[in-house]
Design an enzyme around this catalytic site. Sequence first.
Site, PDB file in Angstrom:
ATOM      1  N   SER A  16       7.268   1.263   5.976  1.00  0.00           N
ATOM      2  CA  SER A  16       6.482   2.566   5.468  1.00  0.00           C
ATOM      3  C   SER A  16       6.222   4.143   5.262  1.00  0.00           C
ATOM      4  O   SER A  16       6.675   4.548   6.161  1.00  0.00           O
ATOM      5  CB  SER A  16       5.436   2.173   5.635  1.00  0.00           C
ATOM      6  OG  SER A  16       4.232   3.257   6.163  1.00  0.00           O
ATOM      7  N   GLU A  52       1.539   3.753  -7.840  1.00  0.00           N
ATOM      8  CA  GLU A  52       0.629   4.118  -7.059  1.00  0.00           C
ATOM      9  C   GLU A  52      -0.242   6.092  -6.647  1.00  0.00           C
ATOM     10  O   GLU A  52       0.569   6.141  -6.078  1.00  0.00           O
ATOM     11  CB  GLU A  52       0.613   4.112  -5.469  1.00  0.00           C
ATOM     12  CG  GLU A  52       1.416   2.782  -4.678  1.00  0.00           C
ATOM     13  CD  GLU A  52       1.253   2.636  -3.787  1.00  0.00           C
ATOM     14  OE1 GLU A  52       1.502   3.377  -2.947  1.00  0.00           O
ATOM     15  OE2 GLU A  52       1.472   1.469  -2.797  1.00  0.00           O
TER      16      GLU A  52
HETATM   17 ZN   LIG Z   1       0.434   5.103   1.381  1.00  0.00          ZN
END
Ligand SMILES: [Zn+2]
Length: 187
Positions: A101, A159
Site C-alpha cells: 500500500s 480511484e
Molecule cells: Zn488510498
Amino acid sequence: MQNYTSLVNRQHPLDATYIPCDLVVCEFPFCAERHEEKRLLCETAAEAAGRLLEYGKSFGHLLYGVSGYRSFERQNQIYQQRLQESPAEEVNQYVARPGTSEHQTGLALDISSPGMDYELEEEFGETPEGKWLAVYAPMFGFILRYPRGKEKITGYAYEPWHIRYVGKSLSLYLALTGLTLEEYYDI
Ligand SMILES: [Zn+2]
C-alpha cells in the site's frame, strides 16, 4: 531522507518494518481525530496537501482528508478482515496486500467531500470537487495515482480520491504526459 518519487506497488513492496521518519499530524480539514494514525503524513506532503485544499476552498470546493499514513500492521488488519468478508480476487482489486500500500509511504492521501458524505467512491470523480482535484493536484506535487483506463498498468481500479505526493517536477511531468508512475519507471 524520504524518496518522494519511489514506486510502491505489488511488484515493489515496502519492508514490513518501513516507517517514514518525518510523519506529522495534518492540520487541514480531516475526517479523523488528531490522535488517529490515518491523520499522519510526511511533513512535505502534509504541507503541500494543506496548500492544495486551501486553494480548493478559493474555488468554493470543500475537500477533506480521509486517510493518510497507514502502518504495515494496520494494512494487514484491514486486508485480513476483508478476506473474511469477500473472495480474495475481489479483495485484491481494492485492498493492497500489507507492504504494497502506498499509504505506508506517508505520501498518499485519500480525499473526499461533504457532498460525498466523505465516502471514497468512484462517483467522486464526477463531482466538481473530484474534477477540480484531478486538474489542480499536480500543481501542488500530487498525482492521481490510479486513473481510469490505466487499471491494467497500475493493478488498481480507478480511484479518483487517492492522490500521491511525488514532488512538483514529476507531478507536472506525469500530468502533461498522462503517464502513470509505473509507465514512468518503464521508460
Ligand atoms: Zn488510498
